[in-house]
Design a protein around this motif. Structure first.
Motif, mmCIF file in Angstrom:
data_model
loop_
_atom_site.group_PDB
_atom_site.id
_atom_site.type_symbol
_atom_site.label_atom_id
_atom_site.label_comp_id
_atom_site.label_asym_id
_atom_site.label_seq_id
_atom_site.Cartn_x
_atom_site.Cartn_y
_atom_site.Cartn_z
ATOM 1 N N THR A 51 10.708 78.282 30.979
ATOM 2 C CA THR A 51 9.659 78.986 30.253
ATOM 3 C C THR A 51 9.188 80.223 31.005
ATOM 4 O OG1 THR A 51 7.486 78.740 29.197
ATOM 5 C CG2 THR A 51 7.805 77.613 31.290
ATOM 6 N N GLY A 52 8.769 81.213 30.248
ATOM 7 C CA GLY A 52 8.207 82.415 30.844
ATOM 8 C C GLY A 52 6.698 82.478 30.709
ATOM 9 N N PHE A 53 6.098 81.377 30.239
ATOM 10 C CA PHE A 53 4.652 81.320 30.029
ATOM 11 C C PHE A 53 4.067 80.150 30.806
ATOM 12 C CE2 PHE A 53 6.766 82.998 26.278
ATOM 13 C CZ PHE A 53 6.111 84.216 26.094
ATOM 14 N N GLY A 54 2.758 80.081 30.816
ATOM 15 C CA GLY A 54 2.102 78.984 31.522
ATOM 16 C C GLY A 54 2.306 77.654 30.840
ATOM 17 N N THR A 55 2.347 77.678 29.512
ATOM 18 C CA THR A 55 2.570 76.464 28.723
ATOM 19 C C THR A 55 3.926 76.561 28.041
ATOM 20 O OG1 THR A 55 0.191 76.261 28.308
ATOM 21 C CG2 THR A 55 1.680 74.997 26.882
ATOM 22 N N PRO A 56 4.829 75.611 28.255
ATOM 23 C CA PRO A 56 6.159 75.678 27.629
ATOM 24 C C PRO A 56 6.082 75.547 26.117
ATOM 25 C CG PRO A 56 5.839 73.558 28.715
ATOM 26 C CD PRO A 56 4.672 74.405 29.104
ATOM 27 N N ARG A 57 7.019 76.170 25.429
ATOM 28 C CA ARG A 57 7.063 76.146 23.969
ATOM 29 C C ARG A 57 7.838 74.921 23.488
ATOM 30 N NH1 ARG A 57 8.732 81.783 21.426
ATOM 31 N NH2 ARG A 57 7.721 80.794 19.647
ATOM 32 N N ARG A 58 7.371 74.368 22.369
ATOM 33 C CA ARG A 58 8.039 73.237 21.737
ATOM 34 C C ARG A 58 8.245 73.601 20.260
ATOM 35 N NH1 ARG A 58 8.638 72.085 26.462
ATOM 36 N NH2 ARG A 58 7.598 70.391 27.580
ATOM 37 N N MET A 59 9.468 73.918 19.884
ATOM 38 C CA MET A 59 9.757 74.341 18.512
ATOM 39 C C MET A 59 10.830 73.455 17.900
ATOM 40 S SD MET A 59 9.645 78.511 18.727
ATOM 41 C CE MET A 59 9.836 78.594 16.948
ATOM 42 N N SER A 60 10.602 73.060 16.653
ATOM 43 C CA SER A 60 11.562 72.191 15.949
ATOM 44 C C SER A 60 11.764 72.704 14.534
ATOM 45 C CB SER A 60 11.063 70.745 15.907
ATOM 46 O OG SER A 60 10.859 70.237 17.205
ATOM 47 N N THR A 61 12.995 72.772 14.101
ATOM 48 C CA THR A 61 13.342 73.128 12.729
ATOM 49 C C THR A 61 14.123 71.971 12.121
ATOM 50 O OG1 THR A 61 13.496 75.468 13.321
ATOM 51 C CG2 THR A 61 14.523 74.783 11.253
ATOM 52 N N GLY A 62 13.531 71.327 11.114
ATOM 53 C CA GLY A 62 14.165 70.177 10.484
ATOM 54 C C GLY A 62 13.831 68.852 11.140
ATOM 55 N N PHE A 63 12.929 68.876 12.117
ATOM 56 C CA PHE A 63 12.526 67.644 12.802
ATOM 57 C C PHE A 63 11.039 67.741 13.117
ATOM 58 C CE2 PHE A 63 12.427 64.613 16.422
ATOM 59 C CZ PHE A 63 13.062 63.531 15.812
ATOM 60 N N ASP A 64 10.343 66.611 13.072
ATOM 61 C CA ASP A 64 8.901 66.592 13.249
ATOM 62 C C ASP A 64 8.501 66.985 14.671
ATOM 63 O OD1 ASP A 64 6.201 66.004 12.381
ATOM 64 O OD2 ASP A 64 6.319 64.242 13.663
ATOM 65 N N ASN A 65 7.559 67.917 14.795
ATOM 66 C CA ASN A 65 7.111 68.371 16.107
ATOM 67 C C ASN A 65 6.445 67.259 16.911
ATOM 68 O OD1 ASN A 65 7.831 71.132 16.488
ATOM 69 N ND2 ASN A 65 6.336 71.717 14.943
ATOM 70 N N ASN A 66 5.663 66.412 16.244
ATOM 71 C CA ASN A 66 5.003 65.313 16.942
ATOM 72 C C ASN A 66 6.023 64.314 17.483
ATOM 73 O OD1 ASN A 66 2.420 66.325 16.375
ATOM 74 N ND2 ASN A 66 2.388 65.326 14.381
ATOM 75 N N ARG A 67 7.080 64.086 16.700
ATOM 76 C CA ARG A 67 8.130 63.178 17.162
ATOM 77 C C ARG A 67 8.893 63.776 18.340
ATOM 78 N NH1 ARG A 67 8.024 57.835 16.216
ATOM 79 N NH2 ARG A 67 10.084 56.932 16.634
ATOM 80 N N THR A 68 9.032 65.102 18.347
ATOM 81 C CA THR A 68 9.671 65.774 19.471
ATOM 82 C C THR A 68 8.870 65.581 20.753
ATOM 83 O OG1 THR A 68 10.595 67.451 17.989
ATOM 84 C CG2 THR A 68 10.492 68.000 20.323
ATOM 85 N N ALA A 69 7.546 65.744 20.650
ATOM 86 C CA ALA A 69 6.687 65.547 21.821
ATOM 87 C C ALA A 69 6.782 64.118 22.346
ATOM 88 C CB ALA A 69 5.243 65.895 21.462
ATOM 89 N N LEU A 70 6.866 63.159 21.426
ATOM 90 C CA LEU A 70 6.994 61.756 21.832
ATOM 91 C C LEU A 70 8.307 61.521 22.579
ATOM 92 C CD1 LEU A 70 6.125 58.677 19.688
ATOM 93 C CD2 LEU A 70 8.389 58.805 20.707
ATOM 94 N N PHE A 93 10.889 67.827 31.758
ATOM 95 C CA PHE A 93 10.832 68.950 30.820
ATOM 96 C C PHE A 93 9.503 69.698 30.926
ATOM 97 C CE2 PHE A 93 13.813 65.959 28.962
ATOM 98 C CZ PHE A 93 14.824 66.760 28.451
ATOM 99 N N GLY A 94 8.703 69.423 31.943
ATOM 100 C CA GLY A 94 7.337 69.949 32.025
ATOM 101 C C GLY A 94 7.246 71.460 32.052
ATOM 102 N N ASN A 95 8.184 72.153 32.686
ATOM 103 C CA ASN A 95 8.131 73.616 32.758
ATOM 104 C C ASN A 95 9.295 74.267 32.010
ATOM 105 O OD1 ASN A 95 10.159 72.802 34.432
ATOM 106 N ND2 ASN A 95 9.625 74.145 36.148
ATOM 107 N N LEU A 96 9.780 73.563 30.965
ATOM 108 C CA LEU A 96 10.933 74.050 30.206
ATOM 109 C C LEU A 96 10.591 74.180 28.728
ATOM 110 C CD1 LEU A 96 13.692 71.778 31.811
ATOM 111 C CD2 LEU A 96 13.219 74.171 32.369
ATOM 112 N N ASP A 97 11.025 75.271 28.121
ATOM 113 C CA ASP A 97 10.923 75.425 26.672
ATOM 114 C C ASP A 97 12.002 74.567 26.005
ATOM 115 O OD1 ASP A 97 8.917 77.299 26.953
ATOM 116 O OD2 ASP A 97 10.274 79.013 26.871
#
Length: 459
Positions: A319-338, A351-355
């Protein structure tokens, strides 16, 4: 003596919320400047009772055992994907609402099914958005012909009723409900009152004459069907056309169906001469799949009675930001975080410092838990830069303890994967005994108990 009064109410054009007072923002849906004034006649209780007694219709009733349930009352549209979504065909007297983004192919689909239906049935196509000449040009492009296809370019619902009375069609198509208006109502076409009352008139025509009616509905900027929410409750089936205008594939999905399952989907491809059925969606979803590249895994989901294979892609980068990005297309974002939390806590993958980016190829949306395992494998594959073998498919639900839980229809999933050349399937260990491999001699079933065992196969 009974007194009749007129009262003003304010109705939200977005959700249909009614209130006696005007607000700048709708209290129900939160939209701004959507409340419009309507004048309604209010009759006292004594006069209402008197009118009811004078105009009470004759009561009709029939024993349930005497009502015919013959499935031959369904009309085949000639488009197998549409028949699948409708539950086997068009039911006589049903009202179906077809909605989707502008240019997605709603009018094209309705005009195409006329080619098959008008061979045996009389079709009335009512267009409030195009003239008869414009419809003729589009019909020529799609190759639609037929002597029993009638066109009416009108926006007056009373004129439509008279046309139905004189013509006695077998099927009516209205494109679109937002252009229809009832002359006795003061609000303009497309308002909440006009949409509600015009739809009620069409429902009355369908039920009293056993005439199926297709209604095309516009969508608002959020992608929901425009007009009051009660519009969806009034009709018998609500069909959504999904897909990107820039992509050629379209998915037809039923979100409500009184005569069939709401889990079925129809897959189409937009070509030069209209919509073409995709009889093998799995093969379509896997076309162009890269070989020997990390971060991809094949999942198998069940849409109604049909197993569909889809490619899940994952990309992990610094990641290039302080908070890593979490993006999903066709899959639930909440399920991705889980899944990311489970991979870190139970698998030891950081995965703490990875987009992280997840994409389901082909525009399909994976909503069922069986897609958890292939998504987790794809994430770990890209993180480790280890490619998943081209002949591997995976399906299973991932729990918070990192365990792989069983999924339904395991035999159908494995059989579909094997049919398309996937000879290795990673599945929950408790499901291995449920799979009959007598007809799949080259199949290699790998049962896993937790996420670490599943990822170790690709390392």
């Amino acid at each position: 003596m009974a007194v009749t009064k007129n009262r003003s109410i304010y109705v939200c054009a977005n959700c249909g919320y009614e209130t006696p007072k005007w607000y700048g923002r709708c209290p129900d849906c939160g939209e701004w400047n959507t409340l419009t004034e309507e004048v309604r006649q209010q009759v006292t209780a004594s006069k209402a009772a008197k009118l009811t007694a004078q105009t009470a219709p004759k009561v009709n009733y029939t024993r349930l055992s005497e009502i015919s349930s013959d499935d031959s009352q369904r009309y085949k549209t000639g488009v197998g994907e549409l028949d699948r979504v409708l539950g086997g065909g068009i039911v006589a007297g049903s009202v179906m609402l077809l909605s989707g983004d502008p240019g997605i192919g709603k009018s094209t689909l309705l005009l195409q099914i006329c080619q098959c239906l008008c061979k045996k049935l009389k079709i009335l196509y009512v267009s409030g958005e195009e003239s008869a000449r414009q419809l003729k040009l589009r019909a020529n492009r799609l190759g639609v012909t037929g002597s029993d296809l009638y066109i009416s370019a009108t926006t007056d619902i009373e004129s439509l009723m008279e046309t139905v009375r004189q013509l006695s069609p077998d099927i009516v198509m209205v494109d679109s409900i937002q252009t229809m208006n009832l002359a006795s109502l003061t609000p303009s076409a497309g308002s909440v009152t006009q949409i509600r009352e015009c739809t009620q008139v069409l429902i009355g025509i369908a039920k009293s004459n056993e005439i199926p009616i297709f209604i095309v509905g516009h969508v608002n900027k959020e992608g929901a069907i425009a007009g009051p929410k009660m519009l969806e409750h009034m009709v018998d089936a609500v069909l959504y056309f999904e897909g990107e205008r820039q992509q050629s594939y379209r998915i037809l999905r039923a979100v409500k169906n009184r005569y069939g399952s709401t889990n079925e989907i129809g897959v189409f491809e937009m070509v030069q001469n209209g919509l073409q059925e995709v009889s093998n969606p799995s093969l379509m979803m896997l076309t162009g799949r890269p070989s020997g590249v990390s971060g991809t895994c094949v999942a198998c989901v069940i849409e109604g009675t049909r197993p569909i294979l889809a490619e899940v892609q994952a990309l992990v980068s610094k990641t290039g930001f302080g908070t890593p990005r979490r993006m999903s297309t066709g899959f639930d974002n909440n399920r991705t975080a889980l899944l990311l939390a489970v991979l870190e806590k139970r698998g030891g993958y950081f995965f703490g410092n990875l987009d992280t980016y997840i994409n389901v190829v082909g525009g399909l949306r994976l909503d069922e838990p069986a897609a958890d395992l292939p998504v987790a494998i794809a994430l770990a594959s890209n993180l480790l830069d280890k490619a998943v073998s081209d002949d591997i498919a995976a399906f299973g639900e991932v729990g918070l303890a990192g365990e792989i839980r069983s999924v339904s229809n395991i035999q159908q999933r494995v059989k579909e994967a094997y049919r398309l050349g996937f000879t290795t399937c990673i599945i929950p260990k408790q499901c291995v005994k449920s799979v009959d491999t007598s007809e799949m001699r080259e199949l290699n079933l790998i049962g896993v108990e937790n996420i670490s065992q599943a990822i170790s196969i690709i390392r």
